[in-house]
Design a protein around this motif. Structure first.
Motif, PDB file in Angstrom:
ATOM      1  N   LEU A   2      14.576  20.951  33.078  1.00  0.00           N
ATOM      2  CA  LEU A   2      15.392  20.074  34.319  1.00  0.00           C
ATOM      3  C   LEU A   2      14.318  19.504  35.141  1.00  0.00           C
ATOM      4  CD1 LEU A   2      17.928  23.006  35.079  1.00  0.00           C
ATOM      5  CD2 LEU A   2      18.463  20.799  34.326  1.00  0.00           C
ATOM      6  N   ALA A   3      13.227  19.772  35.271  1.00  0.00           N
ATOM      7  CA  ALA A   3      12.187  19.339  36.372  1.00  0.00           C
ATOM      8  C   ALA A   3      11.715  18.182  35.516  1.00  0.00           C
ATOM      9  CB  ALA A   3      10.808  20.260  36.333  1.00  0.00           C
ATOM     10  N   ARG A   4      11.714  17.981  34.233  1.00  0.00           N
ATOM     11  CA  ARG A   4      11.335  16.490  33.723  1.00  0.00           C
ATOM     12  C   ARG A   4      12.413  15.706  33.768  1.00  0.00           C
ATOM     13  NH1 ARG A   4       9.220  17.495  27.578  1.00  0.00           N
ATOM     14  NH2 ARG A   4      11.386  18.432  27.670  1.00  0.00           N
ATOM     15  N   GLU A   5      13.880  16.182  33.698  1.00  0.00           N
ATOM     16  CA  GLU A   5      14.936  15.336  34.284  1.00  0.00           C
ATOM     17  C   GLU A   5      14.765  14.717  35.413  1.00  0.00           C
ATOM     18  OE1 GLU A   5      18.199  12.995  33.696  1.00  0.00           O
ATOM     19  OE2 GLU A   5      16.769  13.590  32.363  1.00  0.00           O
ATOM     20  N   ILE A   6      14.429  15.629  36.519  1.00  0.00           N
ATOM     21  CA  ILE A   6      14.292  15.492  37.819  1.00  0.00           C
ATOM     22  C   ILE A   6      13.325  14.323  38.169  1.00  0.00           C
ATOM     23  CG2 ILE A   6      13.812  16.452  40.180  1.00  0.00           C
ATOM     24  CD1 ILE A   6      15.282  18.704  39.413  1.00  0.00           C
ATOM     25  N   GLY A   7      12.353  14.222  37.106  1.00  0.00           N
ATOM     26  CA  GLY A   7      11.048  13.502  37.408  1.00  0.00           C
ATOM     27  C   GLY A   7      11.561  12.170  37.008  1.00  0.00           C
ATOM     28  N   ARG A   8      12.436  11.790  35.980  1.00  0.00           N
ATOM     29  CA  ARG A   8      12.855  10.655  35.381  1.00  0.00           C
ATOM     30  C   ARG A   8      13.966  10.284  36.702  1.00  0.00           C
ATOM     31  NH1 ARG A   8      12.552  12.950  30.313  1.00  0.00           N
ATOM     32  NH2 ARG A   8      14.583  14.136  30.542  1.00  0.00           N
ATOM     33  N   ILE A   9      14.712  10.935  37.345  1.00  0.00           N
ATOM     34  CA  ILE A   9      15.465  10.504  38.382  1.00  0.00           C
ATOM     35  C   ILE A   9      14.617  10.298  39.601  1.00  0.00           C
ATOM     36  CG2 ILE A   9      17.235  11.286  40.043  1.00  0.00           C
ATOM     37  CD1 ILE A   9      18.218  13.184  37.742  1.00  0.00           C
ATOM     38  N   LYS A  10      13.665  10.905  39.936  1.00  0.00           N
ATOM     39  CA  LYS A  10      13.006  10.387  40.961  1.00  0.00           C
ATOM     40  C   LYS A  10      12.325   9.162  40.890  1.00  0.00           C
ATOM     41  CE  LYS A  10      11.758  14.971  42.993  1.00  0.00           C
ATOM     42  NZ  LYS A  10      10.549  15.910  43.051  1.00  0.00           N
ATOM     43  N   GLU A  11      11.763   8.951  39.665  1.00  0.00           N
ATOM     44  CA  GLU A  11      11.093   7.693  39.144  1.00  0.00           C
ATOM     45  C   GLU A  11      11.931   6.550  39.303  1.00  0.00           C
ATOM     46  OE1 GLU A  11       8.001   6.054  35.825  1.00  0.00           O
ATOM     47  OE2 GLU A  11       9.526   7.837  35.312  1.00  0.00           O
ATOM     48  N   GLU A  52       3.245  23.214  37.710  1.00  0.00           N
ATOM     49  CA  GLU A  52       3.403  22.815  36.441  1.00  0.00           C
ATOM     50  C   GLU A  52       4.626  21.871  36.169  1.00  0.00           C
ATOM     51  OE1 GLU A  52       1.451  23.272  33.939  1.00  0.00           O
ATOM     52  OE2 GLU A  52       0.216  24.579  35.200  1.00  0.00           O
ATOM     53  N   CYS A  53       5.711  21.991  37.117  1.00  0.00           N
ATOM     54  CA  CYS A  53       6.853  21.181  37.150  1.00  0.00           C
ATOM     55  C   CYS A  53       6.450  19.812  37.569  1.00  0.00           C
ATOM     56  CB  CYS A  53       7.976  21.736  38.136  1.00  0.00           C
ATOM     57  SG  CYS A  53       8.826  23.211  37.345  1.00  0.00           S
ATOM     58  N   ARG A  54       5.648  19.643  38.737  1.00  0.00           N
ATOM     59  CA  ARG A  54       5.066  18.432  39.227  1.00  0.00           C
ATOM     60  C   ARG A  54       4.345  17.649  38.079  1.00  0.00           C
ATOM     61  NH1 ARG A  54       3.708  21.372  43.586  1.00  0.00           N
ATOM     62  NH2 ARG A  54       1.538  21.288  43.261  1.00  0.00           N
ATOM     63  N   LEU A  55       3.703  18.381  37.488  1.00  0.00           N
ATOM     64  CA  LEU A  55       2.797  17.790  36.380  1.00  0.00           C
ATOM     65  C   LEU A  55       3.821  17.021  35.186  1.00  0.00           C
ATOM     66  CD1 LEU A  55      -0.272  20.450  35.773  1.00  0.00           C
ATOM     67  CD2 LEU A  55      -0.339  18.103  37.098  1.00  0.00           C
ATOM     68  N   LEU A  56       4.696  17.756  35.085  1.00  0.00           N
ATOM     69  CA  LEU A  56       5.636  17.242  33.944  1.00  0.00           C
ATOM     70  C   LEU A  56       6.416  15.919  34.559  1.00  0.00           C
ATOM     71  CD1 LEU A  56       7.458  20.206  32.473  1.00  0.00           C
ATOM     72  CD2 LEU A  56       6.197  18.720  31.160  1.00  0.00           C
ATOM     73  N   GLN A  57       6.803  16.023  35.892  1.00  0.00           N
ATOM     74  CA  GLN A  57       7.331  14.802  36.682  1.00  0.00           C
ATOM     75  C   GLN A  57       6.254  13.853  36.892  1.00  0.00           C
ATOM     76  OE1 GLN A  57       9.044  16.374  40.120  1.00  0.00           O
ATOM     77  NE2 GLN A  57      10.330  17.542  39.135  1.00  0.00           N
ATOM     78  N   SER A  58       5.036  14.063  36.717  1.00  0.00           N
ATOM     79  CA  SER A  58       4.004  12.919  36.939  1.00  0.00           C
ATOM     80  C   SER A  58       2.919  13.321  36.071  1.00  0.00           C
ATOM     81  CB  SER A  58       3.847  12.794  38.482  1.00  0.00           C
ATOM     82  OG  SER A  58       2.864  11.654  38.618  1.00  0.00           O
ATOM     83  N   PRO A  59       2.741  13.050  34.790  1.00  0.00           N
ATOM     84  CA  PRO A  59       1.618  13.810  34.102  1.00  0.00           C
ATOM     85  C   PRO A  59       0.434  12.986  34.408  1.00  0.00           C
ATOM     86  CG  PRO A  59       3.222  12.680  32.785  1.00  0.00           C
ATOM     87  CD  PRO A  59       3.833  12.737  33.988  1.00  0.00           C
ATOM     88  N   GLU A  60       0.557  11.691  35.172  1.00  0.00           N
ATOM     89  CA  GLU A  60      -0.916  11.207  35.350  1.00  0.00           C
ATOM     90  C   GLU A  60      -1.890  11.644  36.127  1.00  0.00           C
ATOM     91  OE1 GLU A  60       2.103   9.244  35.997  1.00  0.00           O
ATOM     92  OE2 GLU A  60       2.379   9.022  33.649  1.00  0.00           O
ATOM     93  N   GLN A  61      -1.086  12.400  37.288  1.00  0.00           N
ATOM     94  CA  GLN A  61      -2.091  12.847  38.410  1.00  0.00           C
ATOM     95  C   GLN A  61      -1.383  13.977  38.768  1.00  0.00           C
ATOM     96  OE1 GLN A  61      -2.971   9.673  40.886  1.00  0.00           O
ATOM     97  NE2 GLN A  61      -0.672   9.884  41.813  1.00  0.00           N
ATOM     98  N   ASP A  62      -2.273  14.831  39.367  1.00  0.00           N
ATOM     99  CA  ASP A  62      -1.719  16.142  40.040  1.00  0.00           C
ATOM    100  C   ASP A  62      -1.901  15.910  41.642  1.00  0.00           C
ATOM    101  OD1 ASP A  62      -4.407  16.467  40.845  1.00  0.00           O
ATOM    102  OD2 ASP A  62      -4.730  18.246  39.630  1.00  0.00           O
TER     103      ASP A  62
END
Length: 116
Positions: A41-50, A92-102
């Motif tokens: 779900l966090a990964r999906e939220i990352g796509r939505i946020k992006e 860890e959820c943030r890293l999945l949402q934006s793997p380029e940087q913490d």
């Protein structure tokens, strides 16, 4: 008496230690499955946020979640350790949402060695 101590230390099947470890193993499997769902779900939220141009980190939301989880516990003494665990889960959820940087702007560590 020494035999009882050796049985306890070795974690034989009939010891209280073995019973507790078995229960923990079952709980660990449940936690792993729930974390898998949460991370998906966090990964999906990352796509939505992006797509929406929304920043990955929402400190207010993170604080709300940590507070809600900690307050849901029946044993107040466990709130601080659970809050620390949840801060790590959020990271860890943030890293999945934006793997380029913490959050520090450094490249994220996204490769993990799985212990066998």
């Amino acid at each position: 008496m020494n035999a009882n101590l050796n049985s306890l230390e070795s974690g034989t099947d009939d010891s209280p230690l073995a019973d507790c470890r078995e229960q923990i193993s079952l709980i660990d499997m449940q936690i792993a499955l729930l974390l898998e769902k949460r991370l998906e779900l966090a990964r999906e939220i990352g796509r939505i946020k992006e797509s929406a141009g929304i920043p990955v980190r929402d400190e207010n939301r993170e604080s709300e979640v940590i507070e809600m989880v900690a307050e849901s516990l029946s044993q107040p003494v466990l709130r601080a350790p659970v809050a620390r665990i949840y801060r790590r889960i959020m990271r860890e959820c943030r890293l999945l949402q934006s793997p380029e940087q913490d959050k520090s702007g450094q490249p994220a560590q996204t490769t993990y060695k799985v212990l066998k």
